[in-house]
Structures are given as C-alpha cells and as structure tokens.
Design an enzyme around this catalytic site. Structure first.
Site, PDB file in Angstrom:
ATOM      1  N   GLY A 297     -56.220   8.365   0.741  1.00  0.00           N
ATOM      2  CA  GLY A 297     -57.149   7.688  -0.181  1.00  0.00           C
ATOM      3  C   GLY A 297     -57.421   8.547  -1.411  1.00  0.00           C
ATOM      4  N   HIS A 298     -57.636   9.863  -1.188  1.00  0.00           N
ATOM      5  CA  HIS A 298     -57.855  10.759  -2.331  1.00  0.00           C
ATOM      6  C   HIS A 298     -56.592  10.840  -3.194  1.00  0.00           C
ATOM      7  CE1 HIS A 298     -60.755  12.614   0.653  1.00  0.00           C
ATOM      8  NE2 HIS A 298     -61.529  12.434  -0.373  1.00  0.00           N
TER       9      HIS A 298
ATOM     10  N   GLN B 241     -72.145   4.533  -4.263  1.00  0.00           N
ATOM     11  CA  GLN B 241     -71.996   5.750  -5.071  1.00  0.00           C
ATOM     12  C   GLN B 241     -71.392   5.402  -6.440  1.00  0.00           C
ATOM     13  OE1 GLN B 241     -70.388   9.628  -3.578  1.00  0.00           O
ATOM     14  NE2 GLN B 241     -68.454   8.863  -4.341  1.00  0.00           N
TER      15      GLN B 241
HETATM   16  O1  PAF Z   1     -67.258  10.832  -2.660  1.00  0.00           O
HETATM   17  C1  PAF Z   1     -67.281  12.082  -2.588  1.00  0.00           C
HETATM   18  O2  PAF Z   1     -66.381  12.719  -2.060  1.00  0.00           O
HETATM   19  C2  PAF Z   1     -68.483  12.822  -3.160  1.00  0.00           C
HETATM   20  O3  PAF Z   1     -69.657  12.103  -2.965  1.00  0.00           O
HETATM   21  C3  PAF Z   1     -68.301  13.215  -4.630  1.00  0.00           C
HETATM   22  C4  PAF Z   1     -68.139  11.991  -5.524  1.00  0.00           C
HETATM   23  C5  PAF Z   1     -67.073  14.100  -4.772  1.00  0.00           C
HETATM   24  C6  PAF Z   1     -69.519  13.986  -5.111  1.00  0.00           C
HETATM   25  O4  PAF Z   1     -69.711  15.147  -4.374  1.00  0.00           O
END
Ligand code: PAF
Length: 262
Positions: free
Chosen positions: A20-21, A137
């Site tokens: 996903g990343h 988020q």
């Molecule tokens: O989604 C994440 O991995 C974290 O919440 C983020 C956006 C890197 C902020 O620390």
C-alpha cells in the site's frame, strides 16, 4: 531539487512499509519530478496505552523497498529533532477530529495534524500523497492544508486490498492466522451494506446487519460502523451523493479500520 526547479512529492509514512505504501510512491512518481519519503513513528499520534512501542519497525527493509521503488530521498528523523526540548505547539482540526476514530483515540488526530504541518513546513513539497484507508486522516489533512494556506496539493490514493478484500495495513501483522481469515469479514460486511444502501434499503438496518456479521465473525468491540459524508464526516441516516461507510472494530487485540464509497 528546488534549485533545479524540480517538483517534489512527499509521501509521509511511519515505516513498516507494505504494498500500500509502495503504491503511494508509484502514484507520487506520476505526479512530480522527485519523491521524498519520510519514516517517522510519530509519538504524538499514539494515545496512552496504544501500540507506540510495539508498532512494527524495519528501517533496513523499508530502505531497500524504497530504493527499489525509486524514492529519491528517504528521511528518518529522530524524535528529538522533530520535537526538541521546549516544543509546545499542537495543531488541532476541530469537528473532523471529533467524530469516528476521534472519541476513542484522544489526541491522535492532533498528533497527525501536527506532524503533517511540520513535515510540510520542513520539506515544502508541491504534492503530498496519502492512502484512502485512513480516510478521516486524509479529510483532516485536506482541511488543515486549506485552513492554514499551506498550498500543498493533497492526493488520496485508493485502498490496496488483499485478494480476500482486507485493506493492507501495517497493523495486519498483529493478526493470528485465524484472525487473518476472519478479518476479511470487515470489507465484505461493508460491501454488502453499501450494496443494500445503494439499492434503497434502510440505512440503520443495513448497518445493523453489517454489525451482526462482524460479531458473528468474532469481531468485538466495534468502535463505529457508520454512514457519513466523505468530506465533512457528518453522519448520514440516508444515502447521499458523498455517502461513505466507515468502520473500526477489534479482532482480538488488533484494531482494524476500513471505509467504502456508497
Ligand atoms: O498514516 C500514517 O502512516 C501516519 O498517520 C502519517 C500520515 C505518516 C503521519 O504520521
């Protein structure tokens, strides 16, 4: 990069990188000349009693994956560089932080909003890329970027899912083999509820059926399973153009979240 007039996309992460990343990095590559990835397990976004210490960390593995994915720069700051002694500022996005995960994770979204504001200020990216799995988020980051005139283009990338539908998450590593099988009930319950709501069924009833499915699969407690507006996150009791389903529930000790467009 700036001197060369190259555009910069930022992919903020907490490491323990999964496909996903890497999809975020792929997405960033199509949008900017250069990609900066940050790895920072942000202590301010973990509430008391949460998994800050246990959060998976694999810097060597992450660096390897990012090299292969074509990231131009990986920044792994120490906590005392980000929050030096005397640090006193917090960014809080009202309303959007007070719903869904907000009440059960006090301080979490202020921690996220604070680190993102700092990363934007430190790196000054043109673009920043986030996964849609953490939809709340993403909505909060869009709001703070607008409210504070940070001028970053915020891009959301679709959720990456396993073959059985489970959304990829670093926390899936906590699931036992049996829990991993049961976990697929979460996206399935959301998909069935979305289908029912689209077909015109009563929203409360569709949500109740989804809760029952989760309980039968061994989930519990369910923090929330709601229909809400995907921009304001305000709850909806009937289908609407921006309706999205949101859920957070525990499977054993692992808290899973997911969301689905209706
Ligand atoms: O989604 C994440 O991995 C974290 O919440 C983020 C956006 C890197 C902020 O620390």
């Amino acid at each position: 990069m700036r001197k060369r007039n190259e555009s910069v996309a930022l992919v903020p992460t907490m490491g323990a990188l999964h496909a996903g990343h890497l999809a975020l990095v792929d997405c960033a590559r199509t949008l900017a000349d250069r990609i900066i990835v940050t790895i920072f397990v942000n202590p301010k976004q973990f509430s008391a009693g949460e998994d800050f210490d246990a959060y998976p960390r694999d810097i060597a593995g992450d660096a390897e994956k990012l090299r292969a994915a074509g990231a131009d720069l990986v920044w792994i700051p120490d906590a005392d560089l980000i929050y030096p002694p005397g640090y006193a500022t917090s960014v809080r996005v009202a309303r959007l932080s007070e719903t869904l995960c907000g009440p059960v994770r006090p301080g979490h979204f202020a921690g996220v909003a604070t680190i993102i504001t700092k990363l934007f200020a430190l790196i000054r990216p043109d673009i920043a890329v986030f996964g849609e799995k953490d939809w709340q988020q993403l909505a909060i980051i869009r709001r703070l970027n607008t409210d504070l005139n940070l001028g970053v283009e915020i891009i959301g990338c679709p959720i990456m899912r396993e073959a059985d539908g489970l959304a990829l998450s670093s926390r899936n590593a906590y699931l036992s083999a049996d829990e991993r099988v049961a976990a697929a009930t979460l996206p399935k319950a959301l998909a069935l509820a979305a289908q029912a709501i689209r077909a015109g069924d009563d929203v409360a009833q569709a949500l109740e059926q989804a809760r029952t499915k989760l309980a039968q699969a061994g989930f519990g407690p369910i923090d929330y399973l709601e229909l809400a507006d995907e921009e304001t996150l305000a709850p909806l009791s009937a289908n609407a153009p921006r309706a999205r389903l949101f859920a957070a529930a525990y499977l054993g000790r692992t808290r899973l979240i997911d969301n689905l467009e209706v």
